[in-house]
Structure formats: structure tokens, C-alpha cells
Design an enzyme around this catalytic site. Structure first.
Site, mmCIF file in Angstrom:
data_model
loop_
_atom_site.group_PDB
_atom_site.id
_atom_site.type_symbol
_atom_site.label_atom_id
_atom_site.label_comp_id
_atom_site.label_asym_id
_atom_site.label_seq_id
_atom_site.Cartn_x
_atom_site.Cartn_y
_atom_site.Cartn_z
ATOM 1 N N CYS A 134 2.820 1.906 -4.143
ATOM 2 C CA CYS A 134 2.777 2.893 -3.065
ATOM 3 C C CYS A 134 4.147 3.311 -2.553
ATOM 4 C CB CYS A 134 1.929 2.361 -1.911
ATOM 5 S SG CYS A 134 0.221 2.007 -2.378
ATOM 6 N N CYS A 454 4.114 -0.590 2.886
ATOM 7 C CA CYS A 454 3.753 -1.735 2.050
ATOM 8 C C CYS A 454 3.437 -1.216 0.652
ATOM 9 C CB CYS A 454 2.539 -2.460 2.627
ATOM 10 S SG CYS A 454 1.070 -1.411 2.775
#
Length: 470
Positions: A134, A454
Site C-alpha cells: 500500500c 501502513c
């Protein structure tokens, strides 16, 4: 460790008292009458200033909707073309292109190169693709930063793309080995011998799974356990999700999401806005069943980010080059860090670890930050990070710090919505975060923004963005 976290964090006043109390669906959207603060600049002697001139993104759409017949490079090409149109940069001035992506289309494994060629860039302009879950486009931007700061380049385009409408589905390993053997067979007899080894179970496909290779656990399952460990209730998660969607809708209606460019999809209508923004009500959200840990989990489809198609691109330059070309940059890219931690019990705590490190590198405190843009993978993940950042116990036992980091004030936090509502094309979100921070700083009269996210594998990223002097 999850049990120990849960038992210990529950006993802390800071963890139990940090609630959703200040979350509002209507506040913090209108720009306050704030004067730009005269704080120190983060320019460093002997280091080139790196600036973001501008950035764009395609509308982020729910997978399986309007983009469903396209390919990843189509979205990436559109973002690149939109950036060229927005900035009027001459293609030949771009020294390098770097793109982030996660689930790669095998036909365009270096999607940066294919998209660049499709967008009309010179075949002499190098381009490469990076993957870091991500935070892939975060990595693309910091790679561009490094190329410029080191003097290798003056002008770099960074971006990211993800296309979840059509992910690769493979034959089973046994079938793949058989097909490779068949390709090497030279005679009819050899081919028939290979084919005779095929069994019915060979034909079962291997479907992609959003799961950790090292733990075999889906990210949603990890989010559910993390929320439980930090005593994040279902109500808190639903309230945060409602906040995200409501603020995103208001920002969209107010025209604040100015990085979105219209895209005429071949054979379909022009799309000009994100289509996953869906404000609801607490009553409706409460009706949804747990999506991962059944029947007692708290993570649902509504308080999770959804599978999204989309692409982004930003134009990054040395300040000297940008000014020479007549540009007024949006922001400086300043200090950044990458962090890694336990991918089992701390998979989604990247922002908690990255925030104090990047603040220390920049010589700033939490109070110096005017705008926070954190990636929202799950509402439970966001709330768990906020509680971890408010916990002295967590700081002392897991981060090796004497005191807690401190949680960002919600009035400064993701006030134009986030990944829960705007969408989360894995490889493209980082650029959206940076542009949102830059635009909010200008709108709200701030100077410093902190971007954090994250990522799978227990990794994370944090970056300081400084508004360019107006």
C-alpha cells in the site's frame, strides 16, 4: 502477543479514554480563517530542495464498475496524460518516470514504461515500476526524491496504479509444470505422454488472495484482531467510517478534490468523481455482519476500504529547475522514513512507528503539524493506531521510547475524507495523500503536513510535506 496487548492496553487510562468523542461528520471541513504560521523552514544546507509542482489522479472507482474493461496501463497512461495537460510540462524535459503497483498484470509487468510510451513520452525516457504494497507510490515518490537530491535528475514523474477489476488468476502449479513440459515436447508421442498425466485437480485455478505470505492471514483478519487488542469497539469503527464518508462527500461537493481529472472511458461515459463515497447512518452501518471474524468480529464491509481501480501521478522537481521553468510549486517534500515491524500482531501499526521517527528527523513536534493525512485501510486500524500513539505503555514496551507519541487531533486529521471513502487503489494512494496534504495546507493556512501509511508485511511510511511559500 495480541492477548498481552489487549490486557495491558485496556488497563491504561490513555487507551480507554481515547474515544471517538471528537469525531464529527460535519465539522472541520470548512476552511478556518487561519493565518499561515511563520515557522522555520526545513531546508538543509547542501541538500537540494525537492518540490511537488502538481499532481493528478483518475477518479477512484469501485472495482467492477466503469473501468472494468480496461487494463492497468490504461489508467496509468490517463494519469500521465492528465499531468501533462495540468502542468504543460514538455515531455522531453522529464528525466525519469517511476510508478508503484501491487498486483501486476503479467503482460505489462513494467507498467511505468508501458504507460509512459502510451502517454507519448520519448522512448529514451527511462521508467521503472516499484512494489511495496500500500505504500508503493510513496516509494515511487521517495525514489524520485532520491534521484533529484543526488543530482541524477532534475525532473521526475512519480505515480501509482492499481486495477482490481481484473487480477491475474493462475493455473495450479501442477498444471503449469505440465504445460511447460508440453511446450518442450517435440514429438506427438511425447505430447500425448505429457497430456496423459493431467488429473482433474490440475484444473483447479489459483485465485489471488489479499493475504500475508508469511502468516497466511488476510489483512481484514489482522485488522479485527488489532481492533480487539486495542479495545476499539464496533461503534467507534462505524462512527469513524461515517465520518470519513461524510467529510469526503462535503469535500467532493465543495470542489476541494481538485487533483481528480475527468476520464472519458472508451465506449462508456466520462467519469469525473470518485464513486465509492456513500454517506450512510449509524443505524444502517450497524446492520452489517462481520466480514472476517464471524460472528463476533467488528470489521465489516462498511468500515473497511474497498477494492478500487485508479491511478495517480505527480510532477517532482528540484526547486531550482521548477523556478527556472516558471512553475509555482505546491509543496516541498521533506524528511521521510520507512519502518517495519511484526507482520503478525502489528501488521497495520506503521503510522505509529513512522510518526515519531519522521518528526525527529525533521526536528518537529506533533504540535508543529497543521495537517495529517493517514491512509485508512480500516476504521479499526486507524483507531488502533491513534490509541497506540496515546499509550505510554505501548511506547515503552514495543517502541523503545520513554513516552507516548501522542495522537493527532482529529480536527486536523483526514478532514477531506480518506481511503475508507475515497477508495484505495493499492499502488496509487500515496500520491493522493501527498496532494491532499498540500492542498489542505494551502486551504487552511498551515505550513507542515504529515503523511503516514501502513502496508502489508508490517511496513509503513511517514513523510513531512511543507507548503511552498505563497
Amino acid at each position: 502477543m495480541a492477548l498481552m496487548l489487549r490486557q495491558s492496553v485496556r488497563s491504561l487510562p490513555t487507551a480507554s479514554s481515547f474515544s471517538i468523542r471528537s469525531i464529527s461528520c460535519s465539522s472541520h471541513l470548512q476552511s478556518p480563517a487561519v493565518q499561515a504560521k511563520s515557522k522555520k523552514t526545513l531546508s538543509k544546507p547542501g541538500v537540494k530542495n525537492v518540490v511537488v509542482v502538481d499532481g493528478v489522479r483518475t477518479p477512484f472507482l469501485l472495482s467492477g464498475t466503469t473501468y472494468s474493461d480496461l487494463m492497468p496501463h490504461d489508467l496509468a497512461r490517463t494519469a500521465l496524460q492528465g499531468l501533462l495537460h495540468r502542468t504543460n510540462i514538455q515531455r522531453e524535459l522529464v528525466d525519469y518516470i517511476v510508478y508503484g503497483t501491487v498486483i501486476q498484470e503479467v503482460k505489462t509487468s513494467n507498467v511505468a514504461r508501458e504507460a509512459a510510451l502510451g502517454a507519448g513520452f520519448s522512448d529514451r525516457t527511462p521508467a521503472h515500476t516499484v512494489t511495496m504494497a500500500c505504500i508503493s507510490s510513496n516509494q515511487a515518490m521517495t525514489t524520485a526524491f532520491g534521484l533529484i537530491a543526488s543530482g541524477q535528475c532534475d525532473v521526475v514523474v512519480a505515480g501509482g496504479v492499481e486495477f482490481m477489476s481484473d487480477v491475474p488468476i493462475r493455473h495450479s502449479r501442477k498444471m503449469r509444470k505440465t504445460m511447460l513440459s508440453l511446450n518442450k515436447a517435440k514429438t506427438l508421442g511425447q505430447r500425448l505422454s505429457v497430456l496423459s498425466r493431467i488429473r482433474p485437480d490440475y484444473l483447479a485455478p489459483e485465485l489471488p488472495a489479499v493475504a500475508e505470505f508469511s502468516t497466511s492471514e488476510t489483512m481484514g483478519h489482522s485488522a479485527d484482531r488489532l481492533a480487539a487488542a486495542f479495545s476499539v469497539s464496533r461503534v467507534e469503527q462505524d462512527e469513524y467510517a461515517l465520518r470519513s464518508h461524510s467529510l469526503a462527500k462535503k469535500a467532493q461537493d465543495a470542489g476541494f478534490l481538485s487533483d481528480v481529472i475527468p476520464f472519458k472511458v472508451p465506449g462508456k461515459d466520462t467519469v469525473d468523481k470518485d464513486n465509492g463515497i456513500r454517506p450512510s447512518s449509524m443505524e444502517q452501518l450497524a446492520k452489517l455482519k462481520p466480514a472476517f471474524i464471524k460472528p463476533h468480529g467488528t470489521v465489516t464491509a462498511a468500515n473497511s476500504s474497498f477494492l478500487t481501480d485508479g491511478a495517480s501521478a505527480v510532477l517532482i522537481m528540484s526547486e531550482e529547475k521548477a523556478l527556472a521553468l516558471g512553475y509555482k510549486p505546491k509543496a516541498y517534500l521533506r524528511d521521510f522514513v520507512y519502518v517495519s515491524q511484526d507482520p503478525k500482531d502489528q501488521l497495520l501499526l506503521g503510522p505509529t512507528y513512522a510518526t515519531p521517527k519522521v518528526l525527529e528527523r525533521a526536528g518537529l513536534t506533533l504540535a508543529d503539524i497543521d495537517v495529517f493525512e493517514f491512509h485508512e485501510a480500516f476504521a479499526g486500524q486507524i483507531m488502533a493506531n491513534l490509541k497506540a500513539m496515546e499509550s505510554d505503555w505501548f511506547a515503552q514496551n514495543y517502541m523503545g521510547r520513554k513516552n507516548k507519541v501522542g495522537a493527532p487531533p482529529l480536527e486536523k486529521f483526514n478532514s477531506w475524507g480518506g481511503s475508507l471513502s475515497l477508495g484505495h487503489p493499492f499502488g496509487a494512494t500515496g500520491c493522493r495523500l501527498v496532494m491532499a496534504a498540500a492542498h489542505r495546507l494551502k486551504k487552511e493556512g498551515g505550513q507542515y503536513g504529515l503523511v503516514a501509511a501502513c502496508a502489508a508485511g508490517g511496513q509503513g511510511h511517514g513523510m513531512i510535506v511543507e507548503l511552498y511559500p505563497q
